[in-house]
Design an enzyme around this catalytic site. Structure first.
Site, PDB file in Angstrom:
ATOM      1  N   THR A   1     -12.190 -14.150  -2.025  1.00 28.24           N
ATOM      2  CA  THR A   1     -12.444 -12.862  -1.390  1.00 28.24           C
ATOM      3  C   THR A   1     -11.724 -12.801  -0.047  1.00 28.24           C
ATOM      4  O   THR A   1     -11.339 -13.814   0.514  1.00 28.24           O
ATOM      5  CB  THR A   1     -13.954 -12.607  -1.177  1.00 28.24           C
ATOM      6  OG1 THR A   1     -14.135 -11.192  -1.012  1.00 28.24           O
ATOM      7  CG2 THR A   1     -14.513 -13.335   0.034  1.00 28.24           C
TER       8      THR A   1
ATOM      9  N   ASP B   1       0.791  -1.232   0.000  1.00 24.92           N
ATOM     10  CA  ASP B   1       0.000   0.000   0.000  1.00 24.92           C
ATOM     11  C   ASP B   1       0.830   1.293   0.000  1.00 24.92           C
ATOM     12  O   ASP B   1       0.410   2.311   0.556  1.00 24.92           O
ATOM     13  CB  ASP B   1      -0.983  -0.019   1.174  1.00 24.92           C
ATOM     14  CG  ASP B   1      -2.170  -0.920   0.847  1.00 24.92           C
ATOM     15  OD1 ASP B   1      -2.591  -0.945  -0.324  1.00 24.92           O
ATOM     16  OD2 ASP B   1      -2.656  -1.601   1.763  1.00 24.92           O
TER      17      ASP B   1
ATOM     18  N   ASP C   1      -7.304  -3.812  -5.226  1.00 21.52           N
ATOM     19  CA  ASP C   1      -6.997  -2.498  -4.655  1.00 21.52           C
ATOM     20  C   ASP C   1      -5.670  -1.938  -5.165  1.00 21.52           C
ATOM     21  O   ASP C   1      -5.461  -0.725  -5.226  1.00 21.52           O
ATOM     22  CB  ASP C   1      -6.898  -2.562  -3.116  1.00 21.52           C
ATOM     23  CG  ASP C   1      -7.874  -3.517  -2.464  1.00 21.52           C
ATOM     24  OD1 ASP C   1      -8.293  -4.480  -3.130  1.00 21.52           O
ATOM     25  OD2 ASP C   1      -8.196  -3.321  -1.288  1.00 21.52           O
TER      26      ASP C   1
ATOM     27  N   ARG D   1     -16.345  -2.302  -2.515  1.00 23.85           N
ATOM     28  CA  ARG D   1     -15.171  -1.427  -2.661  1.00 23.85           C
ATOM     29  C   ARG D   1     -14.184  -2.002  -3.667  1.00 23.85           C
ATOM     30  O   ARG D   1     -13.526  -1.247  -4.383  1.00 23.85           O
ATOM     31  CB  ARG D   1     -14.509  -1.143  -1.327  1.00 23.85           C
ATOM     32  CG  ARG D   1     -13.552   0.028  -1.419  1.00 23.85           C
ATOM     33  CD  ARG D   1     -13.251   0.716  -0.128  1.00 23.85           C
ATOM     34  NE  ARG D   1     -12.637  -0.131   0.853  1.00 23.85           N
ATOM     35  CZ  ARG D   1     -13.262  -0.654   1.901  1.00 23.85           C
ATOM     36  NH1 ARG D   1     -14.556  -0.415   2.102  1.00 23.85           N
ATOM     37  NH2 ARG D   1     -12.633  -1.426   2.767  1.00 23.85           N
TER      38      ARG D   1
ATOM     39  N   SER E   1     -14.341  -3.447   7.137  1.00 23.32           N
ATOM     40  CA  SER E   1     -14.080  -4.871   7.120  1.00 23.32           C
ATOM     41  C   SER E   1     -15.204  -5.580   7.867  1.00 23.32           C
ATOM     42  O   SER E   1     -15.273  -5.530   9.088  1.00 23.32           O
ATOM     43  CB  SER E   1     -12.725  -5.063   7.817  1.00 23.32           C
ATOM     44  OG  SER E   1     -12.211  -6.309   7.595  1.00 23.32           O
TER      45      SER E   1
ATOM     46  N   GLY F   1      -9.381 -17.193  -7.792  1.00 22.23           N
ATOM     47  CA  GLY F   1      -9.791 -15.983  -7.090  1.00 22.23           C
ATOM     48  C   GLY F   1     -10.360 -16.332  -5.726  1.00 22.23           C
ATOM     49  O   GLY F   1     -10.816 -17.458  -5.506  1.00 22.23           O
TER      50      GLY F   1
ATOM     51  N   TRP G   1     -12.695   0.026  -6.568  1.00 25.02           N
ATOM     52  CA  TRP G   1     -11.249   0.118  -6.888  1.00 25.02           C
ATOM     53  C   TRP G   1     -11.044  -0.258  -8.348  1.00 25.02           C
ATOM     54  O   TRP G   1     -10.171   0.292  -9.038  1.00 25.02           O
ATOM     55  CB  TRP G   1     -10.396  -0.795  -6.015  1.00 25.02           C
ATOM     56  CG  TRP G   1     -10.281  -0.485  -4.543  1.00 25.02           C
ATOM     57  CD1 TRP G   1     -10.348  -1.393  -3.518  1.00 25.02           C
ATOM     58  CD2 TRP G   1     -10.041   0.785  -3.906  1.00 25.02           C
ATOM     59  NE1 TRP G   1     -10.176  -0.767  -2.301  1.00 25.02           N
ATOM     60  CE2 TRP G   1      -9.989   0.565  -2.505  1.00 25.02           C
ATOM     61  CE3 TRP G   1      -9.890   2.095  -4.378  1.00 25.02           C
ATOM     62  CZ2 TRP G   1      -9.782   1.595  -1.580  1.00 25.02           C
ATOM     63  CZ3 TRP G   1      -9.681   3.120  -3.450  1.00 25.02           C
ATOM     64  CH2 TRP G   1      -9.628   2.867  -2.095  1.00 25.02           C
TER      65      TRP G   1
END
Ligand code: GLY
Length: 396
Positions: free
Chosen positions: A230, A110, A170, A242, A357, A228, A246
């Protein structure tokens, strides 16, 4: 595009409302400086009030970004607050330099969320040299997470752990830092890694129906796409609101930096999915699985999506640009009418009803920041207002 979604009965935010919203944001942010100059806002509020923290979270750049947006607005209006905001922004930039020099909680991807709205912004707006130095070090840190096998930047955790061999959607917002670093230094390594990651991310996180995976795993030995999953969405096959937002802003930025025309189409499809799964007031529930009922909202997703639409509107034909601009104004109008803080006694943030979250029986995340203000929700709301107020030179 044929048959695209329109919200006939929804008003757009008006210029006087945009100014009113920015006036309030300026007042609220300036007032918060007493507590949040040497300290940072926590990622989420508790009972709608942020507590001060040290510069340790992945989210602290958003508060500094709000300071810079408020500074821009105060400067334009010739207000005395501009000086106070600039001083506070500079103090925070020094803290960001210290954080990256000492490598305090920077072992994750990040770096863009942290260093674009804080340090790149400071450099672009005021020529702040420490901002430039810090942001370049952050770009160096970010590229250490690149896997040449697999061609992606790993989001979280140790680089040699199979359970962490994944990217997350993200990360598209972390990449402008790398493009900026290449522009500043002439070293194309940053640019090339960003380009590779965008390609890998877009090829894998977008499903056939244009919903998106939050996270995507690769085979550690071969780098082949694996599966994939989550983390913060409701369940594996659903679309975390979100994450989808993103995806909207991320594909707009991907187009800005690569000029790959395929990304315009993908932006349109990902945006269409988001818009088709909004509830009546246009502010999403935390997961797009829910379109009605009592699940918590994620108001931050509406702001992020609006910023993405306003960014893409710069690059597409006038009719399409007008379409996305109108929807962005409708989303921000709903936030202003029903979600925005208008009284400092209610909250020290800017937008209520965001979700960080939310643990479900089917996801792997912890439970916090549900139905609260979130620092990126406040930041992107203000960024969207700023974009609607003027031709804004972005921090990303
Ligand atoms: N980037 C983490 C989140 O959106 O919550």
């Amino acid at each position: 595009m044929e048959d695209r979604i329109v919200f006939q009965d929804k008003n757009e935010i008006l210029s006087n409302e945009i100014e009113e919203a920015l006036d309030f944001a300026l007042k609220q942010i300036t007032q918060n400086l007493d507590v949040f100059t040497d300290k940072f806002q926590n990622a989420y509020s508790i009972n709608n009030f942020y507590q001060p923290i040290e510069n340790i979270e992945w989210t602290t750049g958003f508060w500094t970004g709000e300071i810079w947006l408020a500074y821009e607005y105060a400067l334009e209006k010739g207000l005395k607050e501009a000086e106070k905001l600039k001083n506070a922004g500079e103090i925070q930039v020094e803290d960001f330099l210290n954080r990256i020099e000492k490598k305090i909680q920077v072992d994750h991807h990040d770096m863009g969320f942290l260093y674009s709205p804080s340090c790149v912004a400071a450099y672009k707006l005021t020529g702040n040299k420490k901002g430039k130095q810090a942001a370049l070090l952050a770009a160096d840190q970010l590229i250490t997470r690149y896997h040449p096998v697999g061609e992606f930047i790993q989001a979280w955790g140790a680089m040699d752990e199979p359970g962490n061999y994944r990217l997350i959607i993200d990360c598209l917002l972390n990449l402008p830092l790398l493009y900026w670093a290449s522009e500043e230094t002439g070293n194309m390594v940053y640019h090339d890694i960003a380009q590779k990651h965008i390609h890998t991310a877009i090829a894998n996180v977008i499903r056939e129906d244009y919903s998106t995976w939050h996270t995507f795993f690769f085979d550690m030995k071969t780098g082949a796409p694996d599966h994939g999953a989550t983390c913060q969405g409701y369940r594996d096959g659903s679309a975390w609101a979100r994450g989808q937002a993103w995806g909207i802003y991320g594909t707009a930025l991907a187009y800005k930096y690569t000029k790959n025309p395929e990304y315009i189409k993908i932006f349109q499809q990902v945006t269409e999915y988001f818009l088709r799964h909004l509830p009546k007031d246009l502010v999403p529930f935390w997961d797009l699985e829910f379109t009605d009922g009592k699940e918590p909202r994620d108001s931050s997703s509406a702001s992020i999506a609006a910023c993405g639409m306003l960014e893409m509107a710069k690059y597409i034909e006038a009719e399409d640009a007008a379409y996305y601009t109108k929807i962005a104004k409708q989303l921000i109008k709903s936030l202003w009418d029903f979600y925005a803080v208008k009284d400092s006694n209610v909250s020290n943030g800017l937008v209520l009803h965001s979700t960080y979250s939310n643990h479900s029986p089917y996801n792997t995340c912890n439970h916090y920041g549900v139905d609260e203000c979130n620092s990126w929700g406040d930041y992107f709301y203000m960024e969207a207002l700023t974009r609607l107020h003027k031709d804004w030179e972005l921090y990303w």
